[in-house]
Design an enzyme around this catalytic site. Structure first.
Site, PDB file in Angstrom:
ATOM      1  N   THR A  44       0.800  -1.229   0.000  1.00  0.00           N
ATOM      2  CA  THR A  44       0.000   0.000   0.000  1.00  0.00           C
ATOM      3  C   THR A  44       0.831   1.277   0.000  1.00  0.00           C
ATOM      4  O   THR A  44       0.320   2.338  -0.378  1.00  0.00           O
ATOM      5  CB  THR A  44      -0.976   0.019   1.190  1.00  0.00           C
TER       6      THR A  44
ATOM      7  N   ASP B  77      -2.094  11.464   5.356  1.00  0.00           N
ATOM      8  CA  ASP B  77      -1.143  10.379   5.089  1.00  0.00           C
ATOM      9  C   ASP B  77      -0.501  10.666   3.737  1.00  0.00           C
ATOM     10  O   ASP B  77      -1.163  10.569   2.697  1.00  0.00           O
ATOM     11  CB  ASP B  77      -1.870   9.040   5.072  1.00  0.00           C
TER      12      ASP B  77
ATOM     13  N   MET C 288      -3.332   4.679  -0.711  1.00  0.00           N
ATOM     14  CA  MET C 288      -4.741   4.279  -0.717  1.00  0.00           C
ATOM     15  C   MET C 288      -4.852   2.886  -0.099  1.00  0.00           C
ATOM     16  O   MET C 288      -5.312   1.933  -0.727  1.00  0.00           O
ATOM     17  CB  MET C 288      -5.262   4.289  -2.151  1.00  0.00           C
ATOM     18  N   HIS C 289      -4.414   2.783   1.146  1.00  0.00           N
ATOM     19  CA  HIS C 289      -4.233   1.486   1.798  1.00  0.00           C
ATOM     20  C   HIS C 289      -5.399   0.525   1.540  1.00  0.00           C
ATOM     21  O   HIS C 289      -5.230  -0.559   0.984  1.00  0.00           O
ATOM     22  CB  HIS C 289      -4.055   1.670   3.303  1.00  0.00           C
ATOM     23  N   ASP C 290      -6.599   0.927   1.960  1.00  0.00           N
ATOM     24  CA  ASP C 290      -7.726  -0.006   1.958  1.00  0.00           C
ATOM     25  C   ASP C 290      -8.226  -0.315   0.556  1.00  0.00           C
ATOM     26  O   ASP C 290      -8.782  -1.397   0.315  1.00  0.00           O
ATOM     27  CB  ASP C 290      -8.855   0.553   2.817  1.00  0.00           C
TER      28      ASP C 290
END
Length: 304
Positions: free
Chosen positions: A192, A224, A232-234
């Site tokens: 991520t 972040d 865009m981790h999720d």
């Protein structure tokens, strides 16, 4: 046939983007949203799920409220990253939809029980709800095809030198999940922090449609930041489900540290020193970042 999934989340700005693309991916059939304390408190994360479902006219999908705090730790949110509401940057109207009357664990249990085939659970917050499900209903594991988890890292953390936020928030829950014997795909920081939305892409979002304006507003309020863009981790969990070929996975035994200065670490036995050949997770280690950004913009372009 669309893949039926349950989404357990803590919106959160990147969660909001993940919800947006998941709702606009006909390959996915979202049966249930559940909320957990994480980026902000659970009263806010659950409300944010309703805000997004109303925004996208998808209120037929139930939203159930989950854990207010980790299993053992004192809860500490990430409002410094996601803002006090969890979704600043866009003026959502007051919600008119009611929450599901069931708690998250009961709602997940009921949904899995009613499913004709084992289901995928996508978890992008702390794993407290999932751990409680496994504690209270261990027999339900046969109805879970896999967990696709945003969390962890095998190369370094973002809340400590070794720990990623979701696992760090409730390491005891994470340990239960990783030791449950259910197949796991771990999409952590090794992926991520590469799959970024660049400043030009963020600007383009605002020109696409009202959904793009909404996401642009959220992302501009998102604290972040990495060199080259915003992680865009999720969203990477949804990207993996739709384009598994674009994420490189390696299979490891993952052990979760629950105490001490390394609490929240997800330790992979990369050198096969202690696992004796056992493995419990497929771990994302690389991603086609250019494709990811193009895909994200393409999906947003289909929204209202």
């Amino acid at each position: 046939m669309a893949l039926p999934i349950i989404m357990d989340m803590d919106p959160g700005i990147d969660d909001a983007a993940a919800i947006a693309v998941a709702l606009h991916s006909p390959e996915l059939d979202i049966k249930l949203f559940t909320a957990v304390a994480g980026n902000v408190s659970v009263d806010k994360t659950s409300l944010n799920e309703l805000k997004l479902l109303e925004f996208f006219d998808r209120t037929e999908i139930p939203v159930a409220i989950g854990a207010k705090a980790p299993l053992k730790k004192v809860f500490k949110d990430a409002a410094n990253i996601h803002g006090e509401s969890g979704m600043p940057g866009y003026d959502f109207p007051a919600v008119t939809t009611d929450f599901d009357t069931r708690d998250a664990v009961t709602a997940i249990f009921d949904t899995l029980t009613a499913a004709e085939q084992p289901m995928t659970i996508v978890a992008t917050g702390s794993y407290t709800n999932i751990a409680q499900l496994l504690i209270l209903h261990p027999e339900i594991k046969t109805k879970i095809e896999r967990f696709v988890l945003m969390g962890g890292s095998i190369s370094g953390g973002n809340v400590s030198s070794v720990a990623e936020f979701n696992v760090f928030t409730d390491p005891d829950a994470a340990k239960i999940v990783f030791e449950a014997g259910v197949p796991i795909v771990m999409i952590g920081l090794d992926v991520t922090l590469k799959a970024l939305i660049s400043a030009p892409a963020m600007d383009k979002l605002a020109t696409l449609n009202e959904s793009g304006k909404m996401l642009n507003g959220l992302l501009n309020a998102y604290n972040d930041v990495e060199a080259g863009g915003k992680p865009m981790h999720d969203v990477n969990t949804i990207f993996y489900l739709l384009h598994p070929e674009a994420t490189t996975l390696k299979t490891y035994q993952i052990d979760v540290v629950t105490e001490g200065p390394a609490a929240g670490a997800t330790v992979a036995d990369i050198q096969n020193r202690w696992s004796e050949g056992r493995t419990n997770a497929q771990v994302g280690v690389d991603v086609d970042a250019e494709f990811f950004e193009r895909w994200f913009l393409d999906v947003v372009s289909t929204m209202k």
